[in-house]
Design an enzyme around this catalytic site. Structure first.
Site, short mmCIF file in Angstrom:
data_model
loop_
_atom_site.label_atom_id
_atom_site.label_comp_id
_atom_site.label_asym_id
_atom_site.label_seq_id
_atom_site.Cartn_x
_atom_site.Cartn_y
_atom_site.Cartn_z
N CYS A 1 -3.38 7.39 5.03
CA CYS A 1 -3.35 7.03 3.62
C CYS A 1 -4.67 7.36 2.92
O CYS A 1 -4.72 7.39 1.69
CB CYS A 1 -3.01 5.56 3.45
SG CYS A 1 -3.91 4.47 4.58
N GLU B 1 0.87 -1.18 0.00
CA GLU B 1 0.00 0.00 0.00
C GLU B 1 0.91 1.22 0.00
O GLU B 1 1.74 1.37 0.88
CB GLU B 1 -0.91 0.00 1.22
CG GLU B 1 -1.84 1.19 1.27
CD GLU B 1 -2.33 1.49 2.66
OE1 GLU B 1 -2.28 2.67 3.06
OE2 GLU B 1 -2.72 0.53 3.36
#
Length: 525
Positions: free
Chosen positions: A302, A265
């Site tokens: 994020c 990620e």
């Protein structure tokens, strides 16, 4: 419980000989004790060897034993008590309520996967019985289940010292799948990592599992990380971090004689589309709610809303006015590390000096070390479409508003977006047709599409997808949050005509685990 600054290799605590790693309190820039001597090839070899020795035994543990082990890790993490929260506060600058919530999320993830293991649906058992009389050709007995890939290397994340680190989602899902785990601790919070690592060690011992089920290594350079990814005994990687770091790990994994999957990620700016009717009816409310989301945790999520896309209108002007006023009044927050703060200020400077971007508002400058000053910028859709640099993530409380001339231009902006973790539609009922037109584009661009919410906040549950096309992640077919994350670390195996005594328990005629199975095309328990 005293921190010792040692590598945790299987059941042992080992003193390495590399350069010292010290945590730094980002609020004061004070160096924290103890130091952690970095590991190297010796520690990587020991950890990977133990993990491989543990693999075959651990992957065949009874489902109930494995589930109780995961719950045992959660119990041990909670038993550390306030010491864990205080150390994490010192190493990250994050406030107590945030870290207490993150500890709760970490333990909830472990208990979620314990229930997933018990249910056994992840085994995806399929049985096609023998048909010896079938014409023109008989069918043999065929049975399928999923098994663990092998030992997994997990890289701790800087922005989630608990939930995406030593006992976080990657570790929990890999252990649930039956994979031993070797964690590379993030150098920003080594003490927090040691406390959690020792909790996992205690759980391994309590449930009498092979010691190589878990190891925790420290390394300040590339030696440990690259060593893990390229070790032949490691069969998958979990990573949360920068695009450059994740891309480098993917390249190393693909260059191996046996390439392996890297579930990284990496980078996302999480576009929010403000549709016309929603802007007209609630522009000020949207502006204030947006800033609340933008400033959460100094923007170090994020899923931070780093891009706002809207059509020019009086409603957009009112949104900018409300958002700008909120930013000017918001307090600054300490960023996680001096390095993250430095990268943030560089990214903000690049936007400030860009001839294609104008400043909407700056937040108050922080008084302490590494304080994040919030910012809001705006640019035209034509300039955004012509300059790929404007899509670069600025990790922190900064966002860019894209002003579109019409709905067609809004669609072109959507088409040009990179892969994202999330995409949001702020909409009212009158926006339904425009939303319907944008939805197929956003499905192609993001792993999670939402309406009338804000992307910060990721629920740990069965339906969640925390993933998306590159560069949000390196593999858009998976999620790193939610029960489906277990599938990253599994692969199918078919057993043809094996006698019942040799079959794994889940495939035997008596179904001793009592799991759901697809038998001759019908679902049975």
């Amino acid at each position: 419980m005293r921190l010792e600054g040692k590598q945790l290799v299987g059941a042992e605590a080992i003193t390495a000989t590399g350069a010292m790693i010290y945590a730094v309190n980002p609020q004061t820039n004070e160096q924290l004790e103890p130091g952690y001597a970095a590991g190297g090839t010796v520690e990587v070899e020991q950890a990977c060897s133990l993990a491989w020795e543990a693999f075959d035994a651990y992957r065949e543990t009874e489902l109930e034993v494995r589930a109780r082990f995961l719950e045992g890790i959660a119990d041990e993490v909670e038993a550390i008590g306030d010491l864990l929260i205080e150390r994490a506060m010192a190493e990250t600058g994050l406030p107590r309520p945030r870290l207490e919530g993150e500890r709760g999320r970490t333990c909830s993830q472990l208990r979620l996967f314990a229930n997933v293991v018990r249910a056994g649906e992840w085994l995806d058992v399929r049985i096609d019985s023998a048909l010896p009389e079938r014409q023109p050709m008989p069918r043999v007995d065929l049975r399928q289940r999923h098994i663990a890939l092998g030992p997994v290397a997990v890289f701790g994340a800087s922005n989630f010292p608990l939930a995406f680190s030593v006992a976080g989602g990657d570790t929990a899902s890999a252990l649930a799948a039956g994979c031993p785990v070797v964690v590379k601790a993030h150098s920003a919070h080594p003490g927090t990592s040691e406390l959690v690592g020792r909790a996992i060690q205690r759980a391994v011992e309590k449930f009498q599992l092979p010691p190589g089920v878990f190891s925790l290594l420290y390394g300040s350079g590339r030696e440990v990380g690259q060593g893990l990814v390229t070790d032949a005994r490691i069969k998958a990687v979990g990573f949360t971090g920068s695009r450059s770091g994740g891309t480098a790990l993917v390249a190393a994994a693909q260059a191996r004689p046996e390439p392996i999957p890297v579930y990284a990620e990496m980078s996302s700016i999480n576009p929010v589309f403000l549709l016309p009717a929603a802007l007209e009816s609630r522009a000020a409310e949207l502006g204030e709610a947006f800033v609340d989301s933008l400033n959460m945790g100094a923007g170090q999520f994020c899923t931070n809303p780093g891009l706002i896309i809207a059509q020019k209108s009086d409603g957009l002007n009112r949104f900018l006015q409300a958002a700008g006023a909120s930013i000017q009044e918001t307090a600054s927050h300490t960023m996680l590390t001096p390095g993250i703060y430095e990268a943030y200020t560089k990214g903000v400077a690049n936007l400030t000096l860009s001839g294609k971007v104008r400043v909407v508002a700056h937040g108050p400058a922080g008084q302490g070390a590494n304080a994040c000053q919030a910012n809001l910028f705006a640019t035209s859709a034509s300039d955004f479409l012509s300059d790929a640099v404007l899509q670069d993530e600025v990790f922190g409380s900064t966002s860019l508003v894209i002003e579109c001339n019409d709905q067609d231009e809004m669609g072109r902006v959507a088409e040009q977006l990179e892969g994202q973790l999330t995409a949001t539609l702020q909409m009212d009922s009158a926006d339904m047709e425009l939303a319907r037109g944008l939805l197929p584009i956003l499905e192609r661009r993001a792993g999670r599409v939402m309406a009338n919410g804000w992307p910060t906040g990721v629920e740990v549950c069965h339906a969640m997808v925390h993933g998306g096309p590159y560069p949000a992640t390196s593999d858009s077919r998976t999620t790193s949050v939610g029960s489906a994350a277990i599938h990253r670390f599994l692969r199918p195996v078919c057993y043809q005509n094996l006698p019942d005594i040799l079959l794994p328990a889940a495939l035997r005629d008596g179904n001793p685990y009592g799991v759901s199975r697809l038998v001759d095309g019908e679902r049975k328990s």
